[in-house]
Design a protein around this motif. Sequence first.
Motif, mmCIF file in Angstrom:
data_model
loop_
_atom_site.group_PDB
_atom_site.id
_atom_site.type_symbol
_atom_site.label_atom_id
_atom_site.label_comp_id
_atom_site.label_asym_id
_atom_site.label_seq_id
_atom_site.Cartn_x
_atom_site.Cartn_y
_atom_site.Cartn_z
ATOM 1 N N LYS A 230 3.364 70.329 -5.527
ATOM 2 C CA LYS A 230 3.019 71.099 -4.333
ATOM 3 C C LYS A 230 3.602 70.383 -3.116
ATOM 4 O O LYS A 230 3.528 69.157 -3.031
ATOM 5 N N PRO A 231 4.176 71.132 -2.173
ATOM 6 C CA PRO A 231 4.740 70.479 -0.986
ATOM 7 C C PRO A 231 3.653 69.810 -0.148
ATOM 8 O O PRO A 231 2.503 70.261 -0.120
ATOM 9 N N LEU A 232 4.022 68.733 0.519
ATOM 10 C CA LEU A 232 3.075 68.041 1.392
ATOM 11 C C LEU A 232 2.685 68.932 2.571
ATOM 12 O O LEU A 232 3.511 69.652 3.110
ATOM 13 N N GLN A 233 1.436 68.836 2.956
ATOM 14 C CA GLN A 233 0.939 69.607 4.096
ATOM 15 C C GLN A 233 0.783 68.743 5.338
ATOM 16 O O GLN A 233 1.011 69.185 6.461
ATOM 17 N N HIS A 234 0.381 67.506 5.141
ATOM 18 C CA HIS A 234 0.119 66.614 6.274
ATOM 19 C C HIS A 234 0.654 65.219 5.964
ATOM 20 O O HIS A 234 0.603 64.755 4.818
ATOM 21 N N TRP A 235 1.135 64.544 6.977
ATOM 22 C CA TRP A 235 1.549 63.151 6.875
ATOM 23 C C TRP A 235 1.618 62.556 8.278
ATOM 24 O O TRP A 235 1.567 63.269 9.270
ATOM 25 N N ILE A 236 1.733 61.257 8.335
ATOM 26 C CA ILE A 236 1.802 60.555 9.613
ATOM 27 C C ILE A 236 3.250 60.528 10.103
ATOM 28 O O ILE A 236 4.162 60.228 9.337
ATOM 29 N N THR A 237 3.449 60.853 11.359
ATOM 30 C CA THR A 237 4.761 60.726 11.985
ATOM 31 C C THR A 237 4.759 59.502 12.885
ATOM 32 O O THR A 237 3.961 59.412 13.822
ATOM 33 N N ASP A 238 5.606 58.559 12.569
ATOM 34 C CA ASP A 238 5.683 57.312 13.336
ATOM 35 C C ASP A 238 6.461 57.575 14.627
ATOM 36 O O ASP A 238 7.676 57.783 14.604
ATOM 37 N N SER A 239 5.755 57.553 15.742
ATOM 38 C CA SER A 239 6.394 57.854 17.030
ATOM 39 C C SER A 239 7.474 56.844 17.381
ATOM 40 O O SER A 239 8.439 57.165 18.092
ATOM 41 N N SER A 240 7.363 55.615 16.852
ATOM 42 C CA SER A 240 8.367 54.589 17.187
ATOM 43 C C SER A 240 9.724 54.896 16.563
ATOM 44 O O SER A 240 10.738 54.337 16.976
ATOM 45 N N ASN A 241 9.748 55.794 15.550
ATOM 46 C CA ASN A 241 11.028 56.157 14.935
ATOM 47 C C ASN A 241 11.938 56.923 15.890
ATOM 48 O O ASN A 241 13.131 57.064 15.636
ATOM 49 N N GLN A 242 11.365 57.441 16.985
ATOM 50 C CA GLN A 242 12.156 58.169 17.970
ATOM 51 C C GLN A 242 12.615 57.280 19.117
ATOM 52 O O GLN A 242 13.303 57.738 20.023
#
Length: 337
Positions: free
Chosen positions: A199-211
Amino acid sequence: TFLYSKKNEANEMQDHKLNRQLIETVRSKQLFKASDHIVVAFSGGHDSLTLLQWLTQQNLPQELQPQVSALYVNHHLRSDAPAEARFVSEVFNATPQLVATRMVDLDWVETPTSAIEEQARERRYAALVDFAKDIGANKIVTAHHATDQAETVLYKLVRGGHIQQLQGRQFKGPLTEQIELVRPFLGIAKGSLDTLLDKPLQHWITDSSNQDNQFARNRIRNRVLPELELINQQAATHINESAEQLAGMSYLLQATLPQQFAALEMGTFDWTMPNTAIIYVLQAWLNQQGLYQVKNRQLQQAIQLMRNESVAQGKITLGKGWQLVREQAMLRLERLG
């Protein structure tokens, strides 16, 4: 409806093919097996969450399904760290297949202002090794993928260095004497990771420092690589293929190095070879003797010294108490003083 179902069927076949290829990679490269206990380096991000679920959704062949544990490190370097930690705790609680979990909080006497990524990585891997030792795990698994690999090769190419460094990361390698570091996703592009799960992921953490493009790797990820992919959509694949070719060439060259080392010390070395070939041999020779921080400029000086027919002796200072010494046609490594 017929066309839609045909398209879905084709996509499912492609997804199954990728999974089969990944399982074959695990098997052929002996990345892990049922008798292993592995620790997932978990961040809560998309890639590590995909890895965690792929390892615990019980779709691996029985002989390859290892025991799985996971560790999360809260670096406390971003304002959203508390929310990230709560999400990770929820994931751990919702994954009963995990043998053991640990959440580590890093304490900084002073928040680092330079080399932040390097310091965080060093402390993260130390925590992973400690956890693995505590629970008797023998492998640490990360979610590095093919797109990460291309970024790494580009970064090392731009930074400069020896050709061995352009080979990128390997699927596995020793981390300590008892613990191996494994990267099963290294041959899969980031955009294909979702196809590995039921099943595809629905939620995960986005690391703001990657931007944050003040970091060199982020600039490569967010700006350089996308521009290259506008020139050729397969840019990342081709970069990695070149790195693999370098690794293959390096492997073949390793077999010739002992006789080249002997020629250096006996005075029969061929100093007319191209400079790049000689530098490769000299660097490997010095590495074998524990010297790793020798600059190309110093090796070029050694080549000039050995090619100079008007002298029979000479010295090149390498630093850290070492020097290269010419005696006639022989070159040897000596301690200063």
